[in-house]
Design an enzyme around this catalytic site. Sequence first.
Site, PDB file in Angstrom:
ATOM      1  N   HIS A  67     -76.161 -42.783 -13.829  1.00  0.00           N
ATOM      2  CA  HIS A  67     -75.783 -43.322 -15.195  1.00  0.00           C
ATOM      3  C   HIS A  67     -76.402 -44.499 -15.785  1.00  0.00           C
ATOM      4  O   HIS A  67     -77.156 -44.042 -16.605  1.00  0.00           O
ATOM      5  CB  HIS A  67     -74.165 -43.901 -14.617  1.00  0.00           C
ATOM      6  CG  HIS A  67     -73.460 -43.138 -13.954  1.00  0.00           C
ATOM      7  ND1 HIS A  67     -72.475 -42.500 -14.494  1.00  0.00           N
ATOM      8  CD2 HIS A  67     -73.204 -42.628 -12.845  1.00  0.00           C
ATOM      9  CE1 HIS A  67     -71.420 -41.526 -13.830  1.00  0.00           C
ATOM     10  NE2 HIS A  67     -72.191 -41.213 -12.383  1.00  0.00           N
ATOM     11  N   THR A  68     -76.106 -45.428 -15.247  1.00  0.00           N
ATOM     12  CA  THR A  68     -76.926 -46.685 -15.774  1.00  0.00           C
ATOM     13  C   THR A  68     -78.409 -46.732 -15.894  1.00  0.00           C
ATOM     14  O   THR A  68     -79.354 -46.312 -14.941  1.00  0.00           O
ATOM     15  CB  THR A  68     -76.848 -48.396 -16.040  1.00  0.00           C
ATOM     16  OG1 THR A  68     -74.903 -48.156 -15.261  1.00  0.00           O
ATOM     17  CG2 THR A  68     -77.364 -49.007 -16.540  1.00  0.00           C
ATOM     18  N   GLN A  69     -79.316 -45.827 -16.785  1.00  0.00           N
ATOM     19  CA  GLN A  69     -80.189 -46.131 -16.437  1.00  0.00           C
ATOM     20  C   GLN A  69     -81.311 -46.904 -16.869  1.00  0.00           C
ATOM     21  O   GLN A  69     -82.211 -47.700 -16.244  1.00  0.00           O
ATOM     22  CB  GLN A  69     -81.325 -44.911 -17.347  1.00  0.00           C
ATOM     23  CG  GLN A  69     -80.968 -43.844 -17.674  1.00  0.00           C
ATOM     24  CD  GLN A  69     -81.265 -43.035 -16.511  1.00  0.00           C
ATOM     25  OE1 GLN A  69     -83.016 -43.525 -15.733  1.00  0.00           O
ATOM     26  NE2 GLN A  69     -79.916 -42.306 -15.090  1.00  0.00           N
TER      27      GLN A  69
END
Lengths: 264, 260, 299
Positions: B32-34
């Site tokens: 998800h969060t990169q």
Amino acid sequence: MSAMFSQNPLMNGPNYSFNQAPSTAAAGNKEHGFYPYTDNGGSTLAISGSDFTIVAGDTRSTSGYNINTRYSPKVFKIGGTTSSQDDATLVLSVVGFAADGEALKERLDAIVKMYRYQHGKPMSVKACAQRLSTILYGKRFFPYYVTAILGGLDEEGNGAVYSYDPVGSYEREQCRAAGAAASLIMPFLDNQVNYKNQYIPGSGVGHALVEREKIPLGRTEVEDVVKDAFDSAVERHIEVGDGLQMFVITKSGIEEKYLPLKRD
Amino acid sequence: MNHLPQSWGRPRDDIYGAYDHSYLQSNGPNQHTQSPIVTGTSVIALKFKDGVVIAADNLASYGSLARFTDVKRLRSFADSSIVGFGGDVSDMQYLDRLLSSLDTREAYCSSGHSLNAQNLHTYLAKVFYKRRSEFSPLWNQVLVAGLDAESKPFLASADLLGTTFSAPSLATGFGAHLAQPLLRKVAPDEDAVAKLSEEEAVQAVKESMKVLFYRDARSLDKYSIAVVTKAGIRLKEDEKLENQSWAFADKIRGYGTQVN
Amino acid sequence: MTSIGTGYDLTNSVFSPDGRNFQVEYAVKAVENGGTSIGIRCKDGVVLACEKVITSKLLKAGANKRIATIDRHMGAVSSGLVPDGRHFTSRAREEAASWRKVYKSPITTADLAGRMGGYMQAYTLYSSVRPFGVTAIVAGWDSELELPVDGQVGSGPSIGSGGKAKDKKYGGPGLYMIEPSGIYWGYYGAATGKGRQTAKAEMEKLNLAEGKMSLLDGVKEAAKIIYVAHADNKDKEFELEMTWISNLEGPTKGRHQEVPKELLEDAEKLAKKALDGDDDDEEETKDENKPAEADKMEE
């Protein structure tokens, strides 16, 4: 993940925690993704004697060149019935990614506690060693990034040390060093505990050389070996230092010792 | 076949060139969060004999843009602990709401017992570790300041990977490089903490905030500072750095009017 | 209840020919047997109080609370079937939490009463369920300040109006009572349970609608009312349980909390005194101050 397996400094450079991202740049645009691991440095060591086992670890925690804290234990009593773990009989050391180490410790501790409640007796090292392997292998495809060493006394009362790789491969050993300075400490242990490459002076040449007699070390000698090992590792490895925590397991219980190490 | 297991199952380097590991990422579990988007910089904190001082500036950056200049990054919990957030601001807001719901749930049973800073830190660390294990990290490093179960000063860190540690002084981000050495000089160990007064601790933290403003390009001279003791929390959210001296910058290239 | 025995009272959700739902009416009967609960809406806060009937001497004094916290600024008490009250509490907490998840701000007392009214009404509609055996009183303090959104990090523009309406009034005390039928009204003073008639009569004397009652006076009055209303339930022992929510400047800073022990004891003392006075005036025939003796035992 190759940094995890290869201990060859010529291939990877020194094994610093910040070297684990793939070093070969990919062609084209590359996004900075999330990497779920880090290495918090430090080293651990365990040696078994005839009626005791010593498990030790330094207390430094690092991120890259930073010292997070000078006191973050890597060695834990496992499976006691109280929060102080006074009646524990097993000791686990974990080195590598500290968050995984903590999670692994908590899981094993809970399991060993449940074993004691359900069977009315403490878990044997042998059983615990097998169980720990199962836990590690259970996360084979998203491993706990830690090198674990389990210490205790076997059913005969002899010292027992079990060492692991991150995915649960394990064996019982006389002694084992793990973590950042494993490659520095292990050969020293081979020489001083298992008397590797020690021969009786003047006993001959080549195959005629007679090996030095293998006398098992006593408790005080082993403690000295541990201290020397860490003092030396501190000199040569920047991720090791600050404090040395030692657990001595005997049939009368587990004794904890703390000694300062160099803080540079 | 190569004798190194890590090269098994991959195209041979000598024929195809170095293996592109980034390919694996699109193949792996959902990520998800990169990367963080709007971020806060350092949080610094120092224990003293009766409590903890913690500070963070009021800036939230969007890359190199100073995007929000009125952001309160010290969040209080149960009127007894402070969490200082570095890293992604939206994740901070999520966690703030999560802690608020935790506080509400705790109030359901009117036992008079409340979660201390140590409990709070354990909770946060588990949230972080769970999220990193789901490949959906909360992109923060936090410092938790307050008191432990014995009402002794408590200070600990937790980050996006679930890594935790505790020390007499702690600093996140740039502060780990610039402020931590200054704070460690004041409180090298727990013995020093036991002798440190509140005034000295506040002084050291304020001095460190100044150094961070001098050298951290993603920092601000407006900051929040809190002192947590048995008596409760004293949180000031609109502090201004005082007595700055830019004399040192005179001879440094890039600081003054002389650019080259 | 002439229609009893006609069969229309045997299942939920069925009207009788004269337009009544008997199951709901029976639920109200269950409420009428429960310990008295009251709420008083004061100018600077709200008080909830209940007469917790002691069902066994083996129960720990002060344990097993009957007034519940719904959200930080809101509490609820109910009379009737205790487990139904528990479920009411649990649902109310879910509603309050889900409101926060959606709107990032605390639910108002009116909104919660609305949600719970709807929830309880749904239990009159289906043959597979029965109505709630409780009447619940919900009290809350809606912040008088313009509340920051949960998790808000800044304080908005420092110049201009910053989107804020000048001199706008927000919030205040809220008190609602929800009955098994799902009906709910806002009240100045609400009472339910066995002693509700007595309690209502007492509260009417207080002129609550004028909005002059202070929270501290409210606490004293509430204790008095519960003690007076206990006359309807004299054969059983009880504990007085009381919580309050003040405004943001007040003692609870807008939070729902138990009334502090000392304050509760003071209010209880006053209540007993007032009760003794009444007894002396009205009924000297009663065996010498027995109620006062009985009351002492609960402490």
